[in-house]
Design a protein around this motif. Sequence first.
Motif, short mmCIF file in Angstrom:
data_model
loop_
_atom_site.label_atom_id
_atom_site.label_comp_id
_atom_site.label_asym_id
_atom_site.label_seq_id
_atom_site.Cartn_x
_atom_site.Cartn_y
_atom_site.Cartn_z
N GLN A 88 0.82 -1.21 0.00
CA GLN A 88 0.00 0.00 0.00
C GLN A 88 0.86 1.26 0.00
N LEU A 89 2.02 1.22 0.63
CA LEU A 89 2.96 2.33 0.57
C LEU A 89 4.07 1.97 -0.40
N SER A 90 4.26 2.81 -1.39
CA SER A 90 5.31 2.56 -2.36
C SER A 90 5.99 3.87 -2.69
N TRP A 91 6.93 3.80 -3.62
CA TRP A 91 7.65 5.00 -4.05
C TRP A 91 7.32 5.33 -5.49
N GLN A 92 7.06 6.59 -5.73
CA GLN A 92 6.80 7.08 -7.07
C GLN A 92 8.00 7.89 -7.56
N ALA A 93 8.45 7.59 -8.77
CA ALA A 93 9.41 8.46 -9.45
C ALA A 93 8.58 9.59 -10.07
N VAL A 94 8.58 10.73 -9.43
CA VAL A 94 7.66 11.81 -9.81
C VAL A 94 8.10 12.49 -11.09
#
Length: 569
Positions: free
Chosen positions: A214-220
């Motif tokens: 549910q918590l992940s990392w986005q390359a914005v």
Amino acid sequence: MVVKLADNIYSPFGATTLENYQAVISGKCALKQYSLPDGSLYTASLFPEMVRHDDEEYTFFEHLCIISASDAIARAGIDATSTRCRFFLSTTKGNVHLLAKGETERALLGTSAAIICRHFGNPNPPVVVSNACISGLSAQIAAMRSIEAGLCDTAVVIGCDVQSEFIISGFQCLHALTPDECRPFDKDRCGLNLGEAAATIVYSNSPLSTPHSQLSWQAVTGAMCNDANHISGPSRTGEGSYRCLQALDLNKDKIAFVSVHGTSTLYNDEMESIAIDRAGLADVPLFSLKGIYGHTMGAAGVLETILSMQAIEHGMVFGTRGYHELGVSRQVNISADNRTTDKHSFVKLLSGFGGCNAAMLFEQVNTSSSQQVVKSSSHQNNISTDEHILSLRLDTSAEELVELYRAHVGDYPKFFKMDPLSRLGFVASELLLKEISSNPASQQSNNQLGVLLFNRSSSLADDNAFQATIQDRSNWFPSPALFVYTLPNIVTGEIAIRNHFQTETNFMVLDAPHTDIMAEQIALAAQRGPQLSGWCDVDADGHYLAALIAVPQHTSKETIQQELNKILK
């Protein structure tokens, strides 16, 4: 949304990201002192001798890449054999140590990448990003854009470099190394340490469909920018890094920290402090990991991104090992001690030879909400309907290239100090830019073009020349002038400096001129602005071939590939 599925770090600290994170927070250091054949001392973070070997199937460099990627791919749960999966390899020198054994073909970056790709059964040609010290971020930006454009669903980004006599003697002859442990941003900093590692991030257009994801990392977002200053010295005003930070459109109140390059060299740290201050981020915490791992070159952008993610997941801002007293002109927010944070985004910043700079913004996001996960489009709505590409093919020899320079340029004495690859790219770009200026139908402008070049041989001509200076132990004379040009992206820097292009510059290596892959990457770059791009190669036989195109903004992949097919036949 481009999200991280999994990652892995394999370094002298251990074979997992967790082992590496625990080593960092416990204050461990992998740096040790070693000596070169001439007796000079240097400090580096190296794998032990017991694992440093090539076998019949894989070299040590390839082993590291495979071990790191295998762990990340397994935990990501992706199908690495799918046509919808792409591999991006970030490295500066790969198997360059094999030149000492006369093994030229295996020393080519594209050859190594293809071997790694075949290990995983992936059917797509791998893309090697060899863009000096920013390679790790350049590769992540390329992967992010490819996913956003719908060219693939998953991307495996591997960053790796191993140290060898070739690399260490090169940095030593530049007087860039210190025999002591490095001291980023400190008043007594006196040079960098080298390191080796392999690090992998698996990116996707959708998160893992498991409860713990549910918590992940986005390359914005990401940005690359050349400062057009000097091939081996950064802009004294931090122009390239500042422009990258500006392009990210940051809200500094949401940023936990900036993970800086922080090489501990006099000019790099000063430049970064100026860029950070100019961008209004002087009060945002920053840190460098070079005092723990040394400069891991092609691995740095990937490794340091992963550890930055770990830091935020644990509510932490790393301290900077080796730092004691501020030694830069701007009052940046740096500390030797670990600190806490409750913020969920960070910036990774890098710079490198050839005037290149890069920055990326990452954010921890809740991926359990389906509204937040959006399939990327291929930007078809942005494609120009009036595409006019100018092209040039230059198939020549070293002697003929000099005559072309004298006949058509003649006003840039630095040409004769350049290496073969830079001479080729320089002359070809000059001829094509003149064509742009004289063609009223051209939509391009000579003012600010991005530069994206490809080849197969990387910087092989210069690699062989530099290897000759260290091959004979009794006649040891590593040349600093030669070593700088053993980075293939220097040609893009030479073009940027000549034309004052403070734009995106990048260099990619393929195992063959795959015009479909080239066209994809050029089209993605052209979304940001017009491009000077194409094939630029000097092979082992001394054959010079440049096939360049000038591409207007928003030109389609199909149009670009058609033109590349014409000039690369």
